[in-house]
Design a protein around this motif. Structure first.
Motif: not given
Ligand code: FMN
Length: 193
Positions: A12, A14, A17-19, A83, A85-86, A124-125
């Motif tokens: 990530s 961000r 970022s949680f990750n 993640e 979009n999967s 992820s959320p």
């Molecule tokens: C473009 C986009 C696609 C996403 N697709 C998914 C997904 O397929 N599955 C999921 O569980 N979360 C999805 N999310 C939510 C992310 O898991 C969430 O934003 C997460 O906090 C991202 O990781 P980070 O906190 O490390 O930045 C998506 C977020 C974005 C911006």
């Protein structure tokens, strides 16, 4: 025997970022088990989208060179992958693409990646915790000659999972993530013996 060296990061860019938090916890577990861990943030290595024409015209960007040098100087990888979009993030794939490139004609391909050992994880959320993204990530890294430990972890419902100190609220989850880092350290010690 010198301590195994592990490079830890998230996919990530961000700031909060949680990750990235997850990678930091696993890094702590690896350090406690005796590894030397370098925890980096990909946002500190901003790179253009990989473009072979750009590479032919100007070579690797400085950030890609710095990052590749870091990969070369570590035997293990801790990767926490958001993640999107999967699948894994474009930032993570772009990083792998730049780092995979040779530096000189006699350098074997993917030399900065092949032969490493790695653990992967996600947060992820959603209810699956980013688990679906780990499936293609495992395939991608495996195809590059990276040995992936079978254990992995996906943390769901992240908005409630992390405390303000960046650690996981559930002590069992926190211990499981640290254990992943420790497992990688143990594996590297075996490989390096
Ligand atoms: C473009 C986009 C696609 C996403 N697709 C998914 C997904 O397929 N599955 C999921 O569980 N979360 C999805 N999310 C939510 C992310 O898991 C969430 O934003 C997460 O906090 C991202 O990781 P980070 O906190 O490390 O930045 C998506 C977020 C974005 C911006």
């Amino acid at each position: 025997m010198s301590a195994p060296r592990i490079l830890a990061f998230s996919g990530s860019l961000r700031k909060d970022s949680f990750n990235q938090k997850l990678a930091a916890i696993a890094a702590e577990g690896a350090r406690d088990a005796g590894a030397e861990v370098t925890l980096i943030e990909l946002r500190d290595f901003p790179m253009p989208l990989f473009d072979q024409d750009l590479e032919a015209a100007s070579g690797k960007p400085e950030e890609a060179k710095r990052l590749k040098a870091l990969f070369l100087s570590h035997q293990g990888l801790i990767i926490a992958s958001p993640e999107y979009n999967s699948a894994y993030s474009a930032a993570l794939k772009n990083t792998i693409d730049w780092v995979s490139r040779g530096g000189s004609p006699d350098e074997p391909p993917i030399s900065a990646l092949a032969g490493k050992s790695a653990v992967i994880m996600a947060a992820s959320p959603g209810g699956l915790g980013g688990l679906r993204g780990l499936v293609p990530l495992r395939m991608l890294l495996g195809n590059l000659g990276i040995t992936l430990l079978p254990d992995q972890i996906a943390i769901p419902s992240v908005f409630n999972a992390f405390g303000p100190d960046g650690h996981l609220v559930d002590p069992k989850q926190e211990a499981a993530v640290k254990a992943l880092g420790a497992m990688l350290t143990k594996q590297l010690k075996k490989v390096m013996a």
